[in-house]
Design an enzyme around this catalytic site. Structure first.
Site, PDB file in Angstrom:
ATOM      1  N   GLU A  72      22.640 -13.595 -41.371  1.00 37.52           N
ATOM      2  CA  GLU A  72      21.305 -13.290 -41.899  1.00 37.52           C
ATOM      3  C   GLU A  72      20.557 -12.339 -40.972  1.00 37.52           C
ATOM      4  O   GLU A  72      19.820 -11.457 -41.441  1.00 37.52           O
ATOM      5  CB  GLU A  72      20.530 -14.592 -42.113  1.00 37.52           C
ATOM      6  CG  GLU A  72      21.053 -15.386 -43.307  1.00 37.52           C
ATOM      7  CD  GLU A  72      20.713 -16.861 -43.273  1.00 37.52           C
ATOM      8  OE1 GLU A  72      19.732 -17.232 -42.577  1.00 37.52           O
ATOM      9  OE2 GLU A  72      21.422 -17.660 -43.914  1.00 37.52           O
TER      10      GLU A  72
ATOM     11  N   TYR B 195      16.614 -24.038 -39.901  1.00 41.61           N
ATOM     12  CA  TYR B 195      17.916 -24.707 -39.876  1.00 41.61           C
ATOM     13  C   TYR B 195      17.853 -26.019 -39.101  1.00 41.61           C
ATOM     14  O   TYR B 195      18.563 -26.968 -39.414  1.00 41.61           O
ATOM     15  CB  TYR B 195      18.982 -23.784 -39.284  1.00 41.61           C
ATOM     16  CG  TYR B 195      19.507 -22.778 -40.276  1.00 41.61           C
ATOM     17  CD1 TYR B 195      20.553 -23.099 -41.139  1.00 41.61           C
ATOM     18  CD2 TYR B 195      18.952 -21.515 -40.368  1.00 41.61           C
ATOM     19  CE1 TYR B 195      21.038 -22.185 -42.053  1.00 41.61           C
ATOM     20  CE2 TYR B 195      19.424 -20.582 -41.283  1.00 41.61           C
ATOM     21  CZ  TYR B 195      20.468 -20.924 -42.119  1.00 41.61           C
ATOM     22  OH  TYR B 195      20.931 -20.014 -43.036  1.00 41.61           O
TER      23      TYR B 195
ATOM     24  N   PHE C  48      23.591 -16.766 -62.262  1.00 44.52           N
ATOM     25  CA  PHE C  48      22.161 -16.768 -61.974  1.00 44.52           C
ATOM     26  C   PHE C  48      21.767 -18.153 -61.459  1.00 44.52           C
ATOM     27  O   PHE C  48      22.241 -19.175 -61.951  1.00 44.52           O
ATOM     28  CB  PHE C  48      21.358 -16.428 -63.219  1.00 44.52           C
ATOM     29  CG  PHE C  48      21.456 -14.970 -63.616  1.00 44.52           C
ATOM     30  CD1 PHE C  48      21.719 -13.998 -62.678  1.00 44.52           C
ATOM     31  CD2 PHE C  48      21.277 -14.578 -64.932  1.00 44.52           C
ATOM     32  CE1 PHE C  48      21.802 -12.654 -63.029  1.00 44.52           C
ATOM     33  CE2 PHE C  48      21.353 -13.245 -65.301  1.00 44.52           C
ATOM     34  CZ  PHE C  48      21.625 -12.290 -64.341  1.00 44.52           C
TER      35      PHE C  48
END
Length: 394
Positions: free
Chosen positions: A137, A95, A388
């Protein structure tokens, strides 16, 4: 947390960002990959070339900046991005690299607007976004690692079976090489697969929907062969090169699109390879909730491209609570309907008032179907969908 002044600066400069549009995220990716080419082993470079990923990133940044003073509204965005990031095994230190290039891009691309004071406010905003994602996360990684059959990082799988499902789609059944049990997943979620095709310079990571009901010993993914060389690097490798007994690496299942825990009737609507996550839902409901009402609707170009037709017909023959219809764009004698999917013909069979509607397929198809559902008075909060590749709103 950001100060009120910093929030005001970010929101005031968002129109300049919107005016620059996707060109600013294209500049960002070009800059980042030039300085950090190792990231090409993580990011899907096909989506870079097609423009899908720059558009998705631009949309996410714009949405975040417009709602920075109302963080609860960003929860679906945070969840969707965090789930996708874990399927790429994104780590917290990355990040910092991404943030450095993003802020530098703003200053380089729109220097009159993004002055040092403005960049400082945007840096605080980016740090907030990064923290929200890193924290979520971390939670996902912890659950995946500590759950029964869980793991962290890539895990080696043996291709136990390879089955042609249609003209374009092949299924791969994967068994863990270590022979240990497997982490469960929610029907609708996907598996992040990592491969290094021969003569290809980068590691490639792709996400493929899990197309069977969860079990503790195998995963099944069903892969469409992409027609364009740019998009088909991995699918061509899987179809043409990967054989039974070969090894494939994968990350734990993830994804924000999955079957909700409710007893309400469901309508599963797919086109093309979009059938794969909905088949997982169908199989799971049939096994665990056979009394639940299911309507399964599928569209594809022609009979030869109709994946899992026999399996759906078999389940329908065994369970009177499952109804199914399908459409072939080119038409065929044995189809329920020909041409584009038109829900008006079966509206009396649809649980308009209380049903949950799950959509998966090309973005244009899902927009078309959602428009029909809204026209039939289906509440938008009962319409769920999966695009997708990079996310696209419908």
């Amino acid at each position: 947390m950001l100060t009120s002044r910093e929030i005001k600066i970010v929101k005031a400069t968002t129109p300049a960002l919107d005016c620059a549009g996707v060109n600013i995220t294209k500049h960002f990716y070009n800059r980042m990959f030039s300085c950090n080419p190792e990231l090409k082993n993580i990011f899907n470079m096909s989506n870079q070339e097609s423009g899908k990923q720059p558009f998705a990133l631009f949309s996410a940044i714009s949405t975040f900046s417009k709602n920075i003073d109302n963080l609860p509204t960003l929860q679906p965005l945070i969840e969707r991005v965090a789930q996708k990031h874990t399927s790429y095994f994104i780590q917290p230190d990355q990040y910092e690299t991404i943030g450095k290039h993003l802020l530098a891009t703003l200053a380089e691309f729109i220097p009159d607007t993004f002055t040092p004071e403005v960049i400082d406010a945007w840096q605080k905003a980016y740090e907030l976004l990064a923290k929200l994602l890193i924290d979520r996360e971390h939670d996902i990684y912890t659950i995946s690692r500590n759950g029964t059959g869980g793991w962290y990082g890539p895990r080696r799988f043996i291709v136990a079976d390879k089955t042609i499902e249609s003209e374009l789609v092949t299924s791969f059944t994967l068994k863990p090489e270590d022979r240990n049990t497997l982490l469960g997943y929610r029907p609708g979620q996907y598996l992040g697969v990592r491969v290094k095709p021969p003569a290809h310079k980068n590691i490639e990571i792709r996400q493929y929907s899990l197309s069977d009901k969860p079990n503790s010993s195998t995963y099944r993914i069903s892969v469409k062969r992409e027609s364009q060389p740019r998009d088909g690097i991995v699918s061509s490798f899987l179809h043409d090169t990967l054989q039974m007994g070969d090894i494939l690496e994968a990350y734990p299942p993830s994804g924000a699109f999955f079957l909700k825990e409710t007893a309400r009737p469901v309508v599963l609507i797919s086109a093309g390879v979009g059938i794969t996550p909905l088949l997982s839902m169908l199989e799971s409901i049939h096994e665990k909730e056979p009394d639940r009402q299911i309507t399964f609707l599928h569209a594809c170009e022609k009979r030869e491209q109709h994946s899992f037709k026999g399996r759906v017909a078999h389940l329908t023959s065994r369970n009177s609570n499952i109804k199914h219809h399908y459409w072939y764009a080119s038409g065929a004698k044995e189809t329920s309907f020909s041409g584009l999917m038109d829900l008006e013909f079966i509206r009396e069979q649809l649980p308009i008032i209380q049903g949950g509607f799950y959509l998966c397929g090309p973005t244009g198809f899902m927009k078309y179907i959602k428009g029909q559902l809204i026209g039939l008075q289906v509440s938008s909060n009962r319409i769920f969908y999966e695009a997708f590749g990079p996310h696209s709103d419908i």
